[in-house]
Design a protein around this motif. Structure first.
Motif, PDB file in Angstrom:
ATOM      1  N   ILE A  11      46.129  45.806  26.902  1.00  0.00           N
ATOM      2  CA  ILE A  11      47.311  46.672  26.853  1.00  0.00           C
ATOM      3  C   ILE A  11      48.547  45.809  27.082  1.00  0.00           C
ATOM      4  O   ILE A  11      48.534  44.907  27.926  1.00  0.00           O
ATOM      5  N   VAL A  13      52.528  46.120  28.138  1.00  0.00           N
ATOM      6  CA  VAL A  13      53.674  46.885  28.610  1.00  0.00           C
ATOM      7  C   VAL A  13      54.892  46.006  28.333  1.00  0.00           C
ATOM      8  O   VAL A  13      55.026  44.920  28.900  1.00  0.00           O
ATOM      9  N   HIS A  40      46.819  48.666  22.729  1.00  0.00           N
ATOM     10  CA  HIS A  40      47.729  49.757  23.073  1.00  0.00           C
ATOM     11  C   HIS A  40      49.011  49.137  23.623  1.00  0.00           C
ATOM     12  O   HIS A  40      48.956  48.149  24.359  1.00  0.00           O
ATOM     13  N   VAL A  42      52.864  49.978  25.482  1.00  0.00           N
ATOM     14  CA  VAL A  42      53.816  50.879  26.121  1.00  0.00           C
ATOM     15  C   VAL A  42      55.182  50.215  26.009  1.00  0.00           C
ATOM     16  O   VAL A  42      55.414  49.141  26.582  1.00  0.00           O
ATOM     17  N   ARG A  91      48.988  55.117  35.602  1.00  0.00           N
ATOM     18  CA  ARG A  91      48.364  55.979  34.596  1.00  0.00           C
ATOM     19  C   ARG A  91      47.460  55.168  33.661  1.00  0.00           C
ATOM     20  O   ARG A  91      46.345  55.582  33.326  1.00  0.00           O
ATOM     21  N   LEU A  92      47.919  53.984  33.257  1.00  0.00           N
ATOM     22  CA  LEU A  92      47.117  53.125  32.378  1.00  0.00           C
ATOM     23  C   LEU A  92      45.839  52.670  33.080  1.00  0.00           C
ATOM     24  O   LEU A  92      44.755  52.646  32.470  1.00  0.00           O
ATOM     25  N   GLN A  93      45.966  52.294  34.346  1.00  0.00           N
ATOM     26  CA  GLN A  93      44.786  51.848  35.094  1.00  0.00           C
ATOM     27  C   GLN A  93      43.772  52.969  35.261  1.00  0.00           C
ATOM     28  O   GLN A  93      42.562  52.730  35.262  1.00  0.00           O
ATOM     29  N   ARG A  95      43.384  55.540  33.157  1.00  0.00           N
ATOM     30  CA  ARG A  95      42.815  55.884  31.848  1.00  0.00           C
ATOM     31  C   ARG A  95      41.895  54.799  31.328  1.00  0.00           C
ATOM     32  O   ARG A  95      40.833  55.079  30.779  1.00  0.00           O
ATOM     33  N   TRP A  96      42.305  53.525  31.481  1.00  0.00           N
ATOM     34  CA  TRP A  96      41.518  52.394  31.002  1.00  0.00           C
ATOM     35  C   TRP A  96      41.300  51.403  32.138  1.00  0.00           C
ATOM     36  O   TRP A  96      41.916  50.325  32.183  1.00  0.00           O
ATOM     37  N   VAL A 101      45.958  44.268  31.417  1.00  0.00           N
ATOM     38  CA  VAL A 101      47.313  44.754  31.153  1.00  0.00           C
ATOM     39  C   VAL A 101      48.270  43.572  31.240  1.00  0.00           C
ATOM     40  O   VAL A 101      48.393  42.941  32.291  1.00  0.00           O
TER      41      VAL A 101
END
Length: 438
Positions: A11, A13, A40, A42, A91-93, A95-96, A101
């Motif tokens: 991910i 960010v 993904h 952000v 939230r990312l942690q 969910r995945w 990240v």
């Protein structure tokens, strides 16, 4: 196409700056996307940068399921940006949890860069890393296209580790070596530099040594302190404790095996050790435990004195070794079980010997010791069903502890004790020079 959770392994960010004359395909944000190849993204941006985000989505061919936009309420409000980015990382942690990240804070306002980096560091997750697009600076201090590198921020894990080490000071301040040692073990197992790991390892081992000693697992403590000698940057006070540990081991083995204590350097150091232990329990607010240890220290002092000076074993008393006026104070059946002396009777017998250096001390201290015994006997750890309060500890328990130390000094003054240097266990000073980055 729907992206399955297990397909999201990486991910990004990404902070997004304001639009400029530079084309989006040559900006640092696009370079970060190309180098990271995220599953993904952000985008962290202001309202004014949303159009630029759409260009990045188009250029990178990011479908709706592969990106999201975090529009900041105020890109110049450091605290607000920090809170929004922190919430997004959490939230990312959630969910995945298995995904790595990458947080890129290159672009955006100064507050955006600072807050995004702070949020990444504070998330305390080794899978979250910081990256920065670097290169030759051209007009307007922008990175010249073609000179970029997407470099990780070095030693971010060390920075997190030092913050975690600092948080362990509270555990050490209350002598909680179990919690401190476990916390340091987690830090060592994390992705920190080998240099920091080598500095943390001896502190972890010292926490384990002091914890073992606290529970009177003396052999384990001695082994850990001995192993500590191999570390290049040792703490000399820790080495000095080995002599005390050795003497405590002698006392413990003699008590178990009935060996002679007369030749020991300072068997009375075991009494001092119990008093220091009691102080640690009081610091933790465990006043019943503290009182129990003071009681045991007073009892052990009488037992050691009778055994060393007069050959009397309080667990199996030979009446012939007692002063005649004290023989009636022995508990037990002379025809059956061994005859024993409890704490108070042991002190009365000891005080009956002519020229005993602690006889005067006992006479002076009887009333205060009796007050202490009343508190101890009402404790849930003795014969009662109540807890010792802080007020009772400070009024009666501490007084008895101080009286016991006076008795130890009397033995030294009478030249019947050659005291070893003993000291209270260290607390958060164990972390000095590590948690502060020195």
């Amino acid at each position: 196409m729907t992206v399955r959770n297990q397909d999201v392994q990486r991910i990004l960010v990404l902070n997004v700056g304001l639009p400029s004359q530079q084309g989006p395909e040559t900006r640092s944000e696009m370079y970060a996307i190309q180098r990271t190849q995220p599953h993904h993204v952000v985008f962290v941006c202001s309202e004014a940068s949303r159009a630029l985000v759409r260009e990045y989505v188009r250029l990178a061919n990011l479908g709706p399921e592969r990106h999201e936009v975090l529009t900041l309420e105020d890109p110049d409000d450091l605290v607000l940006v920090y809170e929004q980015v922190s919430a997004a990382l959490h939230r990312l942690q959630s969910r995945w949890p298995e995904a790595s990240v990458v947080v890129d804070y290159t672009a955006g306002t100064k507050s955006m860069s600072c807050a995004t980096a702070m949020a990444a560091v504070d998330c305390e997750d080794d899978k979250v890393t910081l990256r920065l697009v670097r290169g030759q600076r051209g007009e307007g201090s922008t990175v010249v296209p073609g000179t970029e590198t997407h470099r990780p921020v070095q030693r971010i894990h060390d920075l997190r580790a030092r913050r975690r080490l600092a948080s362990l000071r509270a555990a050490l301040a209350r002598y909680d070596y179990v919690a401190a040692g476990a916390g340091i073990e987690e830090i060592i197992d994390s992705d920190i530099s080998s240099q920091l790991a080598e500095r943390c390892r001896p502190i972890r081992d010292l926490c384990r040594a002091f914890d073992a000693w606290d529970r009177w697992e003396l052999q384990t403590a001695r082994q850990l302190f001995t192993a500590y000698r191999s570390y290049p940057a040792g703490r000399q006070p820790a080495f000095e404790r080995l002599a005390v540990l050795a003497q405590l081991t002698v006392v413990a083995e003699a008590a178990r095996d009935g060996a002679d204590l007369a030749a020991a350097r300072d068997p009375y150091v075991a009494v001092e050790d119990l008093l220091l232990n009691a102080e640690r329990r009081a610091t933790q607010g465990r006043y019943d435990d503290a009182v129990a240890r003071v009681y045991r220290a007073l009892e052990l002092l009488a037992q050691l004195r009778l055994r060393i000076a007069y050959g009397v074993d309080t667990a199996d008393v030979d009446p012939g070794k007692l002063p005649e006026q004290a023989r009636g104070r022995i508990d037990g059946d002379p025809e059956g079980e061994p005859r024993k002396l409890g704490l108070w009777r042991a002190w009365e017998v000891l005080a009956a010997y002519p020229h005993e250096p602690l006889a005067a001390w006992f006479a002076e201290s009887r009333d205060r010791l009796w007050d202490f015994l009343a508190v101890r006997n009402q404790s849930i750890l003795a014969h009662g069903v109540t807890a010792v309060s802080r007020r009772e500890w400070e009024g009666k328990g501490q007084a008895a502890l101080d009286l016991c130390r006076v008795a130890l000094r009397r033995l030294s003054e009478a030249k019947v004790r050659k005291p070893l240097r003993h000291m209270q266990f260290p607390r958060d000073e164990l972390l000095d020079g590590v948690s502060d980055g020195a």
